[in-house]
Structure formats: C-alpha cells, structure tokens
Design an enzyme around this catalytic site. Structure first.
Site, PDB file in Angstrom:
ATOM      1  CB  CYS A  44      -2.431  -4.110  -9.148  1.00 10.90           C
ATOM      2  SG  CYS A  44      -4.086  -3.439  -9.464  1.00 10.90           S
ATOM      3  CB  THR A  45       1.965  -6.987 -10.462  1.00  9.15           C
ATOM      4  OG1 THR A  45       1.036  -7.835  -9.770  1.00  9.15           O
ATOM      5  CG2 THR A  45       3.377  -7.488 -10.241  1.00  9.15           C
TER       6      THR A  45
END
Length: 155
Positions: A44-45
């Site tokens: 997600c980062t």
C-alpha cells in the site's frame, strides 16, 4: 466488482482530516478511486507513493486521486503525513463503500479469515460513470495502467 458503464455509486466518507467527502464533489473531473487494504504496509505504501510521484500526470489528465481503505481517519492522516501524500485518503471503516464497489472480499492470513479491501481501482468519468475497472492490481503496475487508460479514453 462493479462493471464498466454503470453509474458509480455516490458515497460520503471522511478524509484524512475528518472532513466529509462525496464522490459527486468531483463530477467535473476524472476520478481514480483506488481501494487499498491497509495504510503503511509495504504494498500500500508503494502504491500510494507511486500515485504521489505521478501527481503531475494525474493533474495533466484532469484526474483526481481518491484512496479508500478500511483504516480509521487517524490512521489515514498518519499515513498521508508520513509519506507526504497530497491526494485525498478516505476512511471506509467497515467496508460499506468497498462492498458497493464489489471489492470487499474474504481474505485469509495465518489461518485467520477476515474481510478487507481487494487491491483494485475504478476509473470514473466526469459524468459519474465507471469507465474502467482494474481488479487485483499490482502496486508497481497500477499508475501506468490507469494513466494509459486515461490517455486512451481522452483520445
């Protein structure tokens, strides 16, 4: 998952500052509605930082980026602050909007079953219709797929 050509369901969710945001607030622009599983995790980062790094490309395409996760408002704010994310992150605790878009799925990890967001994106046109869907996207390919679709749809 929601299908191309359908009207994108409108919603109200709180952004990373706790302010209410409606999908219909952005009807003047293309909207990249991207659903991600959990803030501040590796995939997600990578996906969020890639969207951040392509912000000029999205702006040139008249596209607004909205990231949606089941995280709390506080978690989305910390995530945005930590990585300098200038686009809107929305808190969908409980997954109601993810369910409407068909991306709230059963998952399993270490023998434990739970529900969460499938990493998927929906491109909404300025009239509020679903123009493209991107199920199960890989973070490393996400922005190129979406930006390519925006270029194709603008032609």
């Amino acid at each position: 998952m929601i299908e191309e050509g359908q009207q994108a369901p409108d919603f109200e969710l709180a952004d990373q500052e706790g302010r209410p945001v409606h999908l219909s607030d952005f009807r003047h622009a293309w909207i990249l509605l991207y659903f991600y599983p959990k803030a501040d995790t590796p995939g997600c980062t990578a996906q969020a930082c890639s969207a951040r790094d392509h912000s000029a490309d999205y702006e040139a395409a008249n596209a607004v980026v909205l990231g949606v996760s089941p995280d709390s408002v506080d978690s989305t704010r910390k995530f945005a602050d930590k990585y300098g994310l200038a686009f809107t992150l929305l808190s969908d605790e409980g997954g109601k909007v993810a369910q409407e878009y068909g991306v709230w799925v059963e998952k399993g990890r270490y023998g434990r079953k739970y529900f969460g967001n499938q990493r998927s994106s929906v491109l909404v046109d300025p009239e509020g219709n679903v123009a493209r869907v991107f199920p199960n996207v890989k973070p490393a390919e996400h922005d190129e797929l979406v930006l390519g679709a925006l270029r194709e749809l603008a032609a």
